[in-house]
Design an enzyme around this catalytic site. Structure first.
Site: not given
Length: 310
Positions: A14, A98, A126, A128, A166, A196, A224, A226, A268
């Protein structure tokens, strides 16, 4: 016998991941090695090892970075305490957070000034989530699932807002938000959802892909978020799904009864890994590859000032 591989569209990198990797590579080109990066720049083993070979050193504690060094914050974002400590130590700092994560941080700061408390939907531990919750000293409560919504005890409910990590499952997040609204009807939601565009698009692509195939392979690293959500989603839709960090992890017996194999990649995961999985599938007897129709992503985020190469 596998006859066809269907490629999800979109898949892989992304704009936020592209930008984060570019920041490390530009910093190496401009300032030379080593460049220090706090936490994995993005959650992908191949990417991290590639950047290590080019001269990046990945650290977790700022005490590991020598004075005067160049330091990059990962795409996941960092807490205010980490930012302030890095500035105090006098590093040359570039922030690869990001921009869509930064948008959540800006919203938090604005509403915090207005007296809001927050419920953050996300996965404990996590980076984030740690970075976002670390934007405030207090008044932000982590909610991981619907059960947590019933247990959370904000100090007041007149000014309560919800934010999310996100990279969550769109469907799971919607279910948790619904539970939050049921318990706190006045809760303020983001004008646009925090999940996102890339996470949403890749999950939508898997929803389209899964019913058309016998098995789904997701290229992505175990860390990861996502990528994990993509394999969970395919499994939930009734199609067996497996996540691989590289083509070497592909198990032939997964394909024993599969005529059509679906292939996608987390945000990613670089395309080189997808191509290696396709090559491995060809070795295992796959005949053709077809890319499904899907959203074309054209978003590009600019590099920070001071990193443009002369």
């Amino acid at each position: 016998m596998t006859t066809e591989v269907l490629l999800a569209e979109p898949r892989g990198f992304c704009a936020g991941v592209d930008r984060a990797i570019d920041i490390v590579e530009h910093a190496l080109a401009k300032f030379g090695r080593p460049i220090y990066v706090r936490h994995e720049i993005v959650h992908n083993t191949y990417v991290v090892n590639d950047l290590k070979a080019k001269g990046a050193i990945f650290i977790e504690e700022l005490s590991e970075v020598p004075p005067g060094a160049t330091l990059i914050f990962s795409a996941h974002g960092v807490s205010l305490a980490v930012q302030q400590e890095a500035e105090r130590r006098g590093f040359r700092i570039f922030d690869a957070t990001c921009p869509l994560v930064s948008k959540v941080h800006v919203e938090l700061a604005k509403l915090h000034k207005e007296g809001y408390e927050f419920l953050m939907i996300g996965h404990k531990g996590h980076p984030e989530v740690e970075g976002t919750m670390g934007q405030l000293d207090s008044g932000i409560h982590l909610v991981e699932d619907v059960a947590d919504v019933a247990k959370v005890q904000p100090s007041q409910t007149e000014k309560l807002a919800v934010v999310t990590q996100t990279t969550l499952s769109v469907d799971d997040a919607a279910e948790i938000v619904a539970a939050v609204i049921a318990r706190f009807p006045q809760v303020r939601r983001p004008k646009q959802q925090d999940i996102c565009y890339a996470t949403q698009n890749r999950q939508d692509a898997v929803k389209l892909l899964s019913p058309q195939v016998d098995v789904v392979i997701v290229v992505g690293s175990p860390t990861s978020s996502n990528s994990n959500r993509l394999s969970e989603l395919a499994n939930r839709l009734g199609t067996p799904a497996y996540m691989v960090d590289s083509a070497a992890e592909l198990q032939p017996h997964w394909l024993d009864k599969a005529q059509k194999v679906g292939l996608t990649a987390g945000a990613s995961a670089p395309d080189v890994l997808v191509q290696e999985v396709i090559a491995r599938l060809r070795e295992l007897g796959m005949v053709s590859v077809r890319t499904l129709d899907g959203i074309q992503e054209h978003i590009k985020f600019p590099l920070p000032k001071g990193l443009k190469l002369d």
